[in-house]
Design a protein around this motif. Structure first.
Motif, PDB file in Angstrom:
ATOM      1  N   LEU A  63       0.822  -1.206   0.000  1.00 18.58           N
ATOM      2  CA  LEU A  63       0.000   0.000   0.000  1.00 18.58           C
ATOM      3  C   LEU A  63       0.856   1.256   0.000  1.00 18.58           C
ATOM      4  N   ASP A  64       1.925   1.208   0.771  1.00 15.98           N
ATOM      5  CA  ASP A  64       2.838   2.357   0.771  1.00 15.98           C
ATOM      6  C   ASP A  64       3.435   2.586  -0.610  1.00 15.98           C
ATOM      7  N   SER A  65       3.801   1.461  -1.263  1.00 16.79           N
ATOM      8  CA  SER A  65       4.390   1.578  -2.597  1.00 16.79           C
ATOM      9  C   SER A  65       3.358   2.108  -3.594  1.00 16.79           C
ATOM     10  N   GLU A  66       2.130   1.565  -3.531  1.00 16.16           N
ATOM     11  CA  GLU A  66       1.078   2.030  -4.431  1.00 16.16           C
ATOM     12  C   GLU A  66       0.747   3.496  -4.171  1.00 16.16           C
ATOM     13  N   THR A  67       0.700   3.852  -2.889  1.00 13.74           N
ATOM     14  CA  THR A  67       0.410   5.250  -2.558  1.00 13.74           C
ATOM     15  C   THR A  67       1.485   6.170  -3.111  1.00 13.74           C
ATOM     16  N   LYS A  68       2.737   5.756  -2.954  1.00 11.90           N
ATOM     17  CA  LYS A  68       3.844   6.573  -3.468  1.00 11.90           C
ATOM     18  C   LYS A  68       3.763   6.674  -4.993  1.00 11.90           C
ATOM     19  N   THR A  69       3.456   5.523  -5.641  1.00 12.42           N
ATOM     20  CA  THR A  69       3.342   5.544  -7.099  1.00 12.42           C
ATOM     21  C   THR A  69       2.206   6.451  -7.545  1.00 12.42           C
ATOM     22  N   SER A  70       1.065   6.345  -6.844  1.00 11.40           N
ATOM     23  CA  SER A  70      -0.085   7.184  -7.199  1.00 11.40           C
ATOM     24  C   SER A  70       0.218   8.655  -6.991  1.00 11.40           C
ATOM     25  N   LEU A  71       0.868   8.965  -5.879  1.00  7.82           N
ATOM     26  CA  LEU A  71       1.214  10.362  -5.620  1.00  7.82           C
ATOM     27  C   LEU A  71       2.189  10.902  -6.665  1.00  7.82           C
ATOM     28  N   ASP A  72       3.168  10.051  -7.013  1.00  6.23           N
ATOM     29  CA  ASP A  72       4.119  10.470  -8.046  1.00  6.23           C
ATOM     30  C   ASP A  72       3.415  10.689  -9.377  1.00  6.23           C
ATOM     31  N   SER A  73       2.465   9.776  -9.691  1.00  6.94           N
ATOM     32  CA  SER A  73       1.731   9.909 -10.945  1.00  6.94           C
ATOM     33  C   SER A  73       0.880  11.177 -10.945  1.00  6.94           C
ATOM     34  N   LEU A  74       0.206  11.426  -9.817  1.00  2.72           N
ATOM     35  CA  LEU A  74      -0.609  12.638  -9.718  1.00  2.72           C
ATOM     36  C   LEU A  74       0.249  13.893  -9.841  1.00  2.72           C
ATOM     37  N   LYS A  75       1.405  13.842  -9.199  1.00  2.00           N
ATOM     38  CA  LYS A  75       2.305  14.992  -9.287  1.00  2.00           C
ATOM     39  C   LYS A  75       2.773  15.201 -10.719  1.00  2.00           C
ATOM     40  N   LYS A  76       3.095  14.080 -11.379  1.00  3.69           N
ATOM     41  CA  LYS A  76       3.540  14.174 -12.761  1.00  3.69           C
ATOM     42  C   LYS A  76       2.423  14.710 -13.651  1.00  3.69           C
ATOM     43  N   ARG A  77       1.201  14.222 -13.428  1.00  4.83           N
ATOM     44  CA  ARG A  77       0.063  14.698 -14.211  1.00  4.83           C
ATOM     45  C   ARG A  77      -0.179  16.189 -13.963  1.00  4.83           C
ATOM     46  N   GLU A  78      -0.051  16.581 -12.695  1.00  4.98           N
ATOM     47  CA  GLU A  78      -0.267  17.991 -12.364  1.00  4.98           C
ATOM     48  C   GLU A  78       0.775  18.877 -13.033  1.00  4.98           C
ATOM     49  N   LEU A  79       2.021  18.427 -12.968  1.00  4.15           N
ATOM     50  CA  LEU A  79       3.083  19.216 -13.570  1.00  4.15           C
ATOM     51  C   LEU A  79       2.992  19.226 -15.094  1.00  4.15           C
ATOM     52  N   SER A  80       2.381  18.155 -15.650  1.00  7.53           N
ATOM     53  CA  SER A  80       2.314  18.064 -17.107  1.00  7.53           C
ATOM     54  C   SER A  80       1.171  18.875 -17.694  1.00  7.53           C
ATOM     55  N   ILE A  81       0.262  19.357 -16.834  1.00  4.76           N
ATOM     56  CA  ILE A  81      -0.898  20.085 -17.354  1.00  4.76           C
ATOM     57  C   ILE A  81      -0.460  21.321 -18.121  1.00  4.76           C
ATOM     58  N   ASP A  82       0.462  22.088 -17.548  1.00  5.87           N
ATOM     59  CA  ASP A  82       0.911  23.310 -18.219  1.00  5.87           C
ATOM     60  C   ASP A  82       1.548  23.003 -19.564  1.00  5.87           C
ATOM     61  N   ASP A  83       2.389  21.965 -19.588  1.00  6.88           N
ATOM     62  CA  ASP A  83       3.033  21.605 -20.851  1.00  6.88           C
ATOM     63  C   ASP A  83       2.004  21.125 -21.873  1.00  6.88           C
ATOM     64  N   VAL A  85      -1.162  21.919 -21.990  1.00  6.40           N
ATOM     65  CA  VAL A  85      -1.950  23.076 -22.434  1.00  6.40           C
ATOM     66  C   VAL A  85      -1.181  23.884 -23.473  1.00  6.40           C
ATOM     67  N   LYS A  86       0.121  24.109 -23.215  1.00  4.49           N
ATOM     68  CA  LYS A  86       0.935  24.853 -24.177  1.00  4.49           C
ATOM     69  C   LYS A  86       0.968  24.140 -25.528  1.00  4.49           C
ATOM     70  N   ILE A  87       1.154  22.817 -25.487  1.00  5.65           N
ATOM     71  CA  ILE A  87       1.181  22.049 -26.737  1.00  5.65           C
ATOM     72  C   ILE A  87      -0.154  22.159 -27.450  1.00  5.65           C
ATOM     73  N   ALA A  88      -1.256  22.066 -26.677  1.00  7.01           N
ATOM     74  CA  ALA A  88      -2.589  22.148 -27.276  1.00  7.01           C
ATOM     75  C   ALA A  88      -2.835  23.510 -27.891  1.00  7.01           C
ATOM     76  N   VAL A  89      -2.422  24.574 -27.190  1.00 12.38           N
ATOM     77  CA  VAL A  89      -2.623  25.926 -27.717  1.00 12.38           C
ATOM     78  C   VAL A  89      -1.829  26.125 -29.001  1.00 12.38           C
ATOM     79  N   LEU A 213      -7.244  12.939 -24.087  1.00 11.97           N
ATOM     80  CA  LEU A 213      -7.704  14.319 -24.194  1.00 11.97           C
ATOM     81  C   LEU A 213      -9.117  14.355 -24.767  1.00 11.97           C
ATOM     82  N   ILE A 214     -10.059  13.904 -23.953  1.00 12.75           N
ATOM     83  CA  ILE A 214     -11.481  13.929 -24.306  1.00 12.75           C
ATOM     84  C   ILE A 214     -12.200  14.758 -23.249  1.00 12.75           C
ATOM     85  N   THR A 215     -12.894  15.780 -23.684  1.00  8.40           N
ATOM     86  CA  THR A 215     -13.557  16.667 -22.740  1.00  8.40           C
ATOM     87  C   THR A 215     -14.691  15.954 -22.024  1.00  8.40           C
TER      88      THR A 215
END
Length: 493
Positions: A63-83, A85-89, A213-215
């Protein structure tokens, strides 16, 4: 008064009896056994507690490993939003320029003689968001299906909203066919092709397939379309009568838009079983979340006599050891022979029973040989004997097709016994050319053309006694190797 014994005096000790000794011994033995049982029980409890403790520790670590993986994935997804969006624009700006250029082009269509010309037309319709023109172009070029499969994903990436564009494009036939009198032309292949091609066009450019990328509005619309299709099942005759291309389109719609509903797995299961002969069904079933139900589904297919379909499912989910293919192939051939025997015994098939029975067995043999080749089973089930049997059936079929010679006297039996030749005409030679054979559609019960000349029986030509009928194409079991089912080469991403 009697005398009271003096405590200080020695008295004679009472000798214990043998029975008392045995009683004491039994008590000691019972206590010993009870102590051993208690010790074993306590040891067992301690071992069980240790095992549970280790299992709990492993779960906590997982569970600790899954939690860490999920948190890392969420962080990566959050950080990737700006990039993202820029690519989409930037992409929207580029598409805008291309669209304006296309609108100003007097001849955007070009030639369709090659892949570049086809891609140019597809891109033009996508840039203009002309879904109906796109659909008409794709659905009218089935002969170029492989080229379309290669070019459509690239063209869809030119759309401002590819997901919405695709839904509008296939809306003419899915979820309900709106073509009216033109429904006979099945366009399920085109729906599946376009839905498959949409997937690479909506993949997140930064983190990939984990985010599409489906609304939200488009996804809700896709859910409504799926509900409409399910409600139309009754109009189609229920689950048992729905057409397989429609089922394939429905499944691909769910997978492409990511709207698989775990609460409807039973419905998916019934639809998969009903269209199990289609080669893509095992992959679709896994994508729909039916992996855990596969053993039961395979057993159901076997019980229905669909052994070849069951084999495809076993290889897809890795259950070959549990459901060995060779016994299933032998069972399929055995069932086919029984079916052929039933055809021979059926009085309704008089006159063509042998032909139908042979075709049934031929279809089964070809399907089994194809399966052996596909899954490399030659070592376990050599196909030589199957090939010999198939050649034997083909030879028998060819021999039966050859016209049998009928003596001319049988042909002229109804004429007067004495034929008088006209003395003014010479006798015709014996070698009179035979009549031309009638077209294949004529059968042996039809009377051949009558000769306009009078001739002696011994000089008459040899007439064909029977005319081969047009072959009747009966499908092989399950649709394998017979061209009944459209072969859609599924592309899963």
């Amino acid at each position: 008064m009697g005398s009271v014994p003096n405590p200080g005096e020695l008295t004679e000790l009472t000798q214990p009896s043998f029975d008392e000794f045995q009683h004491q011994t039994s008590l000691m033995t019972g206590c010993t056994l009870m102590w051993k049982e208690l010790s074993d029980h306590i040891s067992s409890l301690e071992a069980n507690l240790m095992r549970q403790s280790e299992a709990l520790k492993r779960k906590i670590e997982a569970l600790d490993s899954e939690t860490k993986t999920s948190l890392d994935s969420l962080k990566k997804r959050e950080l990737s939003i700006d990039d993202s969006v820029k690519i989409a624009v930037n992409r929207v700006e580029l598409l805008k320029k291309d669209a304006l250029k296309t609108l100003n082009d007097d001849n955007p269509d070009g030639e369709v003689d090659n892949g570049d010309g086809l891609l140019q037309i597809l891109k033009s319709t996508c840039l203009r968001m002309e879904a109906q023109e796109f659909w008409n172009f794709v659905s009218g070029r089935k002969k170029d299906i492989e080229l379309l499969r290669e070019k459509i994903p690239e063209a869809l990436s030119e759309c401002i909203d590819p997901a919405k564009f695709v839904m509008e494009a296939i809306s003419e036939v899915f979820p309900v066919d709106k073509r009216g009198n033109e429904r006979g032309n099945d366009l399920g292949w085109a729906c599946v092709l376009v839905l498959e091609s949409l997937i690479p066009a909506v993949v997140d450019p930064v983190i990939g397939k984990s985010r599409m990328l489906i609304t939200r509005s488009v996804k809700e619309k896709a859910k409504e379309i799926a509900e409409t299709w399910k409600r139309s099942l009754e109009e189609r005759g229920g689950i048992d009568n729905v057409k397989t291309p429609d089922v394939h389109t429905f499944f691909q719609h769910l997978i492409t838009f990511g709207i698989v509903n775990e609460e409807e797995l039973d419905l998916y299961r019934k639809l998969v079983i009903g269209s199990a002969w289609r080669k893509q069904m095992p992959k679709l079933a896994v994508s729909l979340g039916l992996g855990d139900k596969m053993p039961d589904m395979i057993e159901e297919l076997i019980s229905k006599g669909q052994q070849l379909d069951a084999i495809h499912f076993t290889y897809e989910v890795g259950l070959v050891d549990r459901f060995p293919p060779v016994p299933l192939l032998k069972a399929f051939l055995k069932d086919a022979k029984k079916a052929a025997s039933s055809i021979l015994e059926d009085p309704n098939n008089a006159g063509r029973a042998a032909q139908l029975a042979a075709r049934k067995e031929q279809s089964a043999l070809r399907a089994v040989m194809k399966c052996i080749e596909e899954y490399k089973l030659e070592a376990e089930l050599p196909p030589e004997n199957l090939k010999k049997r198939l050649e034997q059936l083909e030879k028998t079929k060819t021999e039966k097709r050859k016209p049998a010679a009928v003596p001319a006297n049988k042909r002229t039996r109804a004429t007067p016994p004495s034929i008088v030749r006209s003395p003014s005409h010479p006798q015709y030679p014996a070698a009179i050319p035979a009549y031309p054979s009638p077209p294949p559609a004529m059968y042996g019960t039809q009377t051949p053309p009558t000769c306009p000349y009078m001739y002696s029986p011994e000089a008459s030509p040899q007439l064909a006694g029977s005319y081969p009928g047009a072959p009747m194409n009966y499908p092989a079991y399950g649709g394998y190797g017979n061209g009944i089912a459209p072969a859609y080469q599924q592309a899963y991403y």
